[in-house]
Motif scaffolding. Structure first.
Motif, PDB file in Angstrom:
ATOM      1  N   ASN A 263      12.188  14.080 -11.943  1.00  0.00           N
ATOM      2  CA  ASN A 263      12.549  12.929 -12.774  1.00  0.00           C
ATOM      3  C   ASN A 263      13.177  11.795 -11.962  1.00  0.00           C
ATOM      4  OD1 ASN A 263      11.734  14.253 -15.234  1.00  0.00           O
ATOM      5  ND2 ASN A 263      13.627  15.472 -15.108  1.00  0.00           N
ATOM      6  N   PHE A 264      12.967  11.818 -10.667  1.00  0.00           N
ATOM      7  CA  PHE A 264      13.534  10.782  -9.790  1.00  0.00           C
ATOM      8  C   PHE A 264      13.073   9.396 -10.250  1.00  0.00           C
ATOM      9  CE2 PHE A 264      13.432   8.026  -6.079  1.00  0.00           C
ATOM     10  CZ  PHE A 264      14.641   8.300  -5.452  1.00  0.00           C
ATOM     11  N   ASN A 265      14.020   8.499 -10.483  1.00  0.00           N
ATOM     12  CA  ASN A 265      13.649   7.154 -10.958  1.00  0.00           C
ATOM     13  C   ASN A 265      14.540   6.049 -10.383  1.00  0.00           C
ATOM     14  OD1 ASN A 265      16.013   7.725 -12.314  1.00  0.00           O
ATOM     15  ND2 ASN A 265      15.246   7.142 -14.339  1.00  0.00           N
ATOM     16  N   LYS A 266      15.119   6.288  -9.219  1.00  0.00           N
ATOM     17  CA  LYS A 266      15.940   5.253  -8.595  1.00  0.00           C
ATOM     18  C   LYS A 266      15.054   4.119  -8.080  1.00  0.00           C
ATOM     19  CE  LYS A 266      19.360   8.612  -6.959  1.00  0.00           C
ATOM     20  NZ  LYS A 266      19.997   9.235  -5.776  1.00  0.00           N
ATOM     21  N   PRO A 267      15.574   2.897  -8.024  1.00  0.00           N
ATOM     22  CA  PRO A 267      14.802   1.820  -7.407  1.00  0.00           C
ATOM     23  C   PRO A 267      14.540   2.141  -5.934  1.00  0.00           C
ATOM     24  CG  PRO A 267      17.072   1.132  -7.814  1.00  0.00           C
ATOM     25  CD  PRO A 267      16.880   2.434  -8.517  1.00  0.00           C
ATOM     26  N   MET A 268      13.285   1.966  -5.520  1.00  0.00           N
ATOM     27  CA  MET A 268      12.898   2.327  -4.152  1.00  0.00           C
ATOM     28  C   MET A 268      11.825   1.357  -3.670  1.00  0.00           C
ATOM     29  SD  MET A 268      11.769   6.061  -2.678  1.00  0.00           S
ATOM     30  CE  MET A 268      10.521   6.315  -3.939  1.00  0.00           C
ATOM     31  N   TYR A 269      12.035   0.804  -2.486  1.00  0.00           N
ATOM     32  CA  TYR A 269      11.094  -0.149  -1.902  1.00  0.00           C
ATOM     33  C   TYR A 269      10.589   0.412  -0.578  1.00  0.00           C
ATOM     34  CZ  TYR A 269      13.622  -3.025  -5.265  1.00  0.00           C
ATOM     35  OH  TYR A 269      14.200  -3.502  -6.405  1.00  0.00           O
ATOM     36  N   ILE A 270       9.265   0.297  -0.346  1.00  0.00           N
ATOM     37  CA  ILE A 270       8.629   0.884   0.833  1.00  0.00           C
ATOM     38  C   ILE A 270       7.914  -0.201   1.620  1.00  0.00           C
ATOM     39  CG2 ILE A 270       6.948   2.572   1.657  1.00  0.00           C
ATOM     40  CD1 ILE A 270       7.383   4.055  -1.053  1.00  0.00           C
ATOM     41  N   PHE A 271       8.142  -0.231   2.945  1.00  0.00           N
ATOM     42  CA  PHE A 271       7.530  -1.230   3.816  1.00  0.00           C
ATOM     43  C   PHE A 271       6.930  -0.527   5.026  1.00  0.00           C
ATOM     44  CE2 PHE A 271      10.938  -3.122   1.424  1.00  0.00           C
ATOM     45  CZ  PHE A 271      10.340  -4.267   0.905  1.00  0.00           C
ATOM     46  N   GLU A 272       5.635  -0.812   5.284  1.00  0.00           N
ATOM     47  CA  GLU A 272       4.945  -0.186   6.415  1.00  0.00           C
ATOM     48  C   GLU A 272       4.559  -1.268   7.418  1.00  0.00           C
ATOM     49  OE1 GLU A 272       2.708   3.579   6.054  1.00  0.00           O
ATOM     50  OE2 GLU A 272       0.984   2.246   6.288  1.00  0.00           O
ATOM     51  N   GLN A 273       5.071  -1.142   8.633  1.00  0.00           N
ATOM     52  CA  GLN A 273       4.938  -2.222   9.610  1.00  0.00           C
ATOM     53  C   GLN A 273       3.496  -2.470  10.031  1.00  0.00           C
ATOM     54  OE1 GLN A 273       7.699  -1.997  12.842  1.00  0.00           O
ATOM     55  NE2 GLN A 273       6.974  -3.879  13.802  1.00  0.00           N
ATOM     56  N   GLN A 274       2.706  -1.415  10.203  1.00  0.00           N
ATOM     57  CA  GLN A 274       1.325  -1.608  10.680  1.00  0.00           C
ATOM     58  C   GLN A 274       0.422  -2.231   9.615  1.00  0.00           C
ATOM     59  OE1 GLN A 274       0.470   2.338  12.108  1.00  0.00           O
ATOM     60  NE2 GLN A 274       1.261   1.907  14.162  1.00  0.00           N
ATOM     61  N   SER A 275       0.926  -2.336   8.391  1.00  0.00           N
ATOM     62  CA  SER A 275       0.183  -3.016   7.327  1.00  0.00           C
ATOM     63  C   SER A 275       0.739  -4.407   7.055  1.00  0.00           C
ATOM     64  CB  SER A 275       0.241  -2.180   6.033  1.00  0.00           C
ATOM     65  OG  SER A 275      -0.330  -0.908   6.224  1.00  0.00           O
ATOM     66  N   ALA A 276       1.787  -4.780   7.753  1.00  0.00           N
ATOM     67  CA  ALA A 276       2.447  -6.070   7.515  1.00  0.00           C
ATOM     68  C   ALA A 276       1.810  -7.168   8.364  1.00  0.00           C
ATOM     69  CB  ALA A 276       3.937  -5.961   7.838  1.00  0.00           C
ATOM     70  N   VAL A 277       2.014  -8.412   7.929  1.00  0.00           N
ATOM     71  CA  VAL A 277       1.504  -9.560   8.683  1.00  0.00           C
ATOM     72  C   VAL A 277       2.243  -9.700  10.003  1.00  0.00           C
ATOM     73  CG1 VAL A 277       1.239 -12.082   8.675  1.00  0.00           C
ATOM     74  CG2 VAL A 277       0.802 -10.769   6.586  1.00  0.00           C
ATOM     75  N   SER A 278       3.568  -9.488   9.959  1.00  0.00           N
ATOM     76  CA  SER A 278       4.380  -9.545  11.176  1.00  0.00           C
ATOM     77  C   SER A 278       5.681  -8.782  10.939  1.00  0.00           C
ATOM     78  CB  SER A 278       4.696 -10.995  11.558  1.00  0.00           C
ATOM     79  OG  SER A 278       5.623 -11.565  10.628  1.00  0.00           O
ATOM     80  N   GLU A 279       6.333  -8.458  12.045  1.00  0.00           N
ATOM     81  CA  GLU A 279       7.613  -7.755  11.943  1.00  0.00           C
ATOM     82  C   GLU A 279       8.639  -8.611  11.228  1.00  0.00           C
ATOM     83  OE1 GLU A 279      10.696  -6.806  15.344  1.00  0.00           O
ATOM     84  OE2 GLU A 279       9.156  -5.224  15.308  1.00  0.00           O
TER      85      GLU A 279
END
Length: 550
Positions: A263-279
């Motif tokens: 039932n985990f429902n905390k706010p969570m944000y995920i960022f993947e560098q190799q899919s990003a435009v730049s660091e």
């Protein structure tokens, strides 16, 4: 009158010096005189009888060593004349009957904690940054520098000011050697940013060296550990940074979080560098999204909660010969009070239970728990022996210097932190606590690895006793430091929260000290007192790779 010596258990055949004693001093105890054969430093032991080679040394009422040479009555007991010995053929033998302490005056007490959706209660409200791999540590450091400084969570600026003063003196051609450390640390002109989010106690970062490059098993264990921290009751929201190609894939971490808490429902944000435009853009977006999350979790406020919602881990580090006499048993009484109130206590450090096993096995409420403890202990010790080590090699040079000369002496004193309550369950590394009562948790004895493991199992406060002084904390679990002796509390007052030295001098009983500790825990859990490890930013976190670490 101050007592000079102590017999801890009526069956012991050694006496503990509570103060420095001199050679040829005559010590009277129970109508018998002991002429000391050596100088005996405080915390050390001397023989109550003549020992020959192979004789058993009894302390705390159990076997803790054997004589390796002839030892005279009144002679110092130390590594030169005894070696570790303990009962290694332990198995559950007896049902355990416990008389709980009187907790009437505590039953209506509450603390102000953060109630989570699943019913658990946090003692703090943290936002947590998690890297899935060490490649993201540098990006976490950039974010840490930006957020903590601007939002008012940065540790004291006094060291930056000290450097500024040195630079200024050097530019003015002043000899910097003439500046005292006291002058460098003066804080009268320091400006500390007010916190924008009053209901958020901190923003924390789980920098680590894993996630790739080691074995897949190490990454899988790290995933379970990181999942336990994401799910921790003191954590309100999470930002995850991933590279993309590492062993510990984001999907694995998310699966472990859901396994742990469906039932985990905390706010969570995920960022993947190799899919990003730049660091740079990834970091900027991570900061922006996290800021939005902080706005939301800041709406959570502390509310009164019963003491049964407390989960306290008990730990010792930098231990001395007084730890098992003052701080540890005082914490043990606190543990018993909390168990009697329906709370949870976690006792870990399996290498530092070596020699205390029989008592712990007998206290297990089920044979399944006893068998699990036995299996974990023996498997762990066998792994250590396979590489030429073993639990018996656990005491550090500092331990030995201050009277803990065999692992059994250290362990039986360390186990006192668990009080006398029955053992409800035994947990392997990262297993979550779900039942009330006292639990044994498999971790190394290493200070940071052990505190990391206690928090993983759910501890929301840690009571950390020390006789020598250990600047250790935990990244999500406020850690309270207790000294075994007043000299340490005075000398290292910047890291010690509670002085248990009054037990040694006879000014306080263990029960009185234990009640004081519980009162402190209530205030710390309510945010009324900030433990010094939190103030100092001792946000320690070291994953255990399940290799040999004692």
């Amino acid at each position: 009158m101050f007592q000079k010596i102590l017999q801890i258990h009526s069956t012991d055949n050694v006496l503990v010096a509570l103060t420095d004693l001199s050679k040829n001093d005559i010590i009277e105890f129970k109508n018998e005189c002991y002429t000391l054969q050596n100088d005996i430093a405080a915390k050390h032991k001397f023989a109550m009888k003549h020992f020959v080679v192979g004789d058993e040394i009894i302390m705390y009422g159990v076997l803790v060593g054997k004589a390796t040479q002839s030892i005279q009555k009144g002679e110092l007991i130390h590594t030169h004349n005894i070696k570790h010995a303990s009962n290694e053929n332990y198995k559950k033998q007896n049902d355990y009957h416990w008389t709980a302490p009187d907790v009437n005056k505590w039953e209506e007490r509450t603390f102000n904690g953060y109630l989570r959706n699943d019913g658990r209660v946090g003692t703090a409200n943290y936002w947590l940054f998690i890297p899935t791999v060490f490649c993201e540590n540098r990006n976490l450091d950039y974010i840490k520098d930006a957020l903590l400084q601007q939002l008012g969570y940065a540790p004291s600026h006094k060291y930056r000011k000290a450097v500024s003063k040195l630079i200024s003196a050097h530019k003015q051609q002043t000899d910097t050697a003439t500046l005292t450390p006291q002058f460098l640390l003066q804080e009268e002109d320091i400006i500390i940013n007010d916190r924008l989010f009053p209901n958020i106690d901190g923003i924390k970062f789980l920098n680590h060296e894993g996630g790739c490059g080691g074995t897949r098993q190490d990454s899988e264990m790290l995933s379970k550990l990181l999942a336990s921290y994401a799910d921790h009751a003191n954590v309100a929201g999470i930002t995850i940074l991933s590279l993309g190609c590492q062993h510990l894939q984001v999907d694995l971490l998310l699966q472990d979080i859901k396994k742990r808490n469906p039932n985990f429902n905390k706010p969570m944000y995920i960022f993947e560098q190799q899919s990003a435009v730049s660091e740079e853009l990834m970091i900027a977006e991570a900061i922006q999204k996290t800021f939005e999350g902080l706005i939301e979790v800041n709406k959570v406020e502390r509310t009164p909660q019963p003491l049964s919602k407390l989960c306290i881990g008990v730990k010792c580090g930098g231990s001395d010969g007084f730890s098992g006499i003052s701080a540890n048993p005082a914490v043990g009484y606190t543990s018993d009070l909390l168990v009697a109130l329906g709370g949870q206590v976690l006792l870990a450090e399996f290498p530092e239970l070596f020699g205390a096993e029989q008592n712990l096995v007998d206290r297990c409420v089920t044979h399944q728990a006893a068998d699990k403890f036995t299996h974990l202990m023996k498997a762990y010790d066998a792994q250590a022996k396979a590489v030429g080590s073993g639990f018996y090699m656990n005491p550090s040079p500092g331990n030995i210097k201050d009277g803990l000369i065999t692992d059994a002496i250290k362990s039986v004193g360390a186990a006192k932190k668990g009080g006398t309550a029955p053992i409800t369950d035994v947990l392997d590394y990262t297993e979550p606590v779900v039942k009330p009562g006292l639990h044994l948790v498999c971790t190394p004895g290493n200070d940071v690895e052990a505190t990391t493991g206690k928090a993983a199992s759910g501890a929301t406060l840690i009571l950390f006793t020390t006789g020598l002084g250990t600047p250790t904390g935990n990244v999500v679990c406020p850690t309270i430091k207790l000294s075994s002796n007043t000299a340490l509390a005075t000398r290292m007052s910047d890291i010690i929260d509670i002085d248990c030295g009054g037990v040694i001098t006879g000014e306080k009983t263990l029960e009185q000290m234990g009640e004081e500790i519980l009162e402190y825990c209530i205030k710390a859990a309510s945010g009324e007192i900030i433990p010094k490890s939190v103030e100092l930013g001792q946000d320690d976190f070291i994953p255990w790779k399940r290799g040999v670490s004692l």
